[in-house]
Write a protein that holds these residues in place. Sequence first.
Motif, short mmCIF file in Angstrom:
data_model
loop_
_atom_site.label_atom_id
_atom_site.label_comp_id
_atom_site.label_asym_id
_atom_site.label_seq_id
_atom_site.Cartn_x
_atom_site.Cartn_y
_atom_site.Cartn_z
N ASP A 1 9.83 -9.37 -5.67
CA ASP A 1 8.87 -9.97 -4.74
C ASP A 1 7.66 -9.08 -4.47
O ASP A 1 6.53 -9.57 -4.38
N LEU A 2 7.89 -7.78 -4.29
CA LEU A 2 6.79 -6.87 -4.01
C LEU A 2 6.09 -6.39 -5.28
O LEU A 2 4.99 -5.82 -5.20
N ARG B 1 16.51 -3.67 -3.25
CA ARG B 1 15.94 -3.20 -4.52
C ARG B 1 15.32 -4.36 -5.29
O ARG B 1 14.18 -4.27 -5.75
N ASP B 2 16.05 -5.46 -5.39
CA ASP B 2 15.53 -6.63 -6.11
C ASP B 2 14.30 -7.20 -5.43
O ASP B 2 13.37 -7.67 -6.11
N PRO C 1 4.45 -3.12 9.21
CA PRO C 1 3.05 -3.54 9.40
C PRO C 1 2.04 -2.56 8.81
O PRO C 1 0.93 -2.96 8.46
N LEU C 2 2.43 -1.31 8.67
CA LEU C 2 1.48 -0.31 8.17
C LEU C 2 1.45 -0.20 6.65
O LEU C 2 0.39 0.03 6.07
N LYS C 3 2.61 -0.36 6.00
CA LYS C 3 2.71 -0.11 4.56
C LYS C 3 3.29 -1.28 3.76
O LYS C 3 3.35 -1.21 2.54
N GLY C 4 3.76 -2.31 4.43
CA GLY C 4 4.35 -3.45 3.72
C GLY C 4 5.76 -3.19 3.21
O GLY C 4 6.24 -3.87 2.31
N CYS C 5 6.42 -2.20 3.80
CA CYS C 5 7.81 -1.90 3.48
C CYS C 5 8.41 -1.21 4.70
O CYS C 5 7.71 -0.92 5.66
N LEU D 1 13.05 0.67 2.45
CA LEU D 1 12.07 1.01 1.42
C LEU D 1 11.08 1.95 2.09
O LEU D 1 10.32 1.53 2.95
N ASN D 2 11.14 3.22 1.71
CA ASN D 2 10.26 4.23 2.28
C ASN D 2 9.03 4.43 1.41
O ASN D 2 9.15 4.59 0.20
#
Length: 167
Positions: free
Chosen positions: A117-118, A111-112, A57-61, A80-81
């Motif tokens: 998508d991101l 990764r994909d 919720p904070l970073k989208g990952c 995903l950091n």
Amino acid sequence: MSTPTLTTDRLTLRPHCMDDFGPYAALMQSDRAVHMGGPFDLERAWQWFASDVAQWPLKGCGALAVTETATGRLVGQVVLNDLPHFPERELGRMAFAEGRGYLTEAAARLRDYALGDLGWPTLVSYVDPDNRRSAALAERLGARLDGTAGRPDPADLVHRHHKGADA
């Protein structure tokens, strides 16, 4: 951003739940966490877990629990950091069950997702130089060493992932 659920032929990558903390904490408190700066006490394991989950919720990952689709058994985590103390966005992973290629499959899917998508142009995996298994996994994913990249720990190896880079 809501936490996604992703799938592969064998696996479901889903949002973490409280039941996942037990296996997570056991790994983080064990000698297997040495390549991440551990082992850690229960309090620090909780801080890592909460950070992994809260990034969505904070970073989208953030982190996803890796489960066998057929059984629901928790076998690991991929993440995903996007942390303030990391020079770049990172693809990380840890195995709760080993030897079946679960992490390679799950990490390739995440990764994909990040590069597709991101829309991230690249990401890295920070690897302790003594962790040959983690380095080999990054190489199986098509990542290549990047000696010029920044790193959170000066001793880390940095493996760079690019879209369509599977070996």
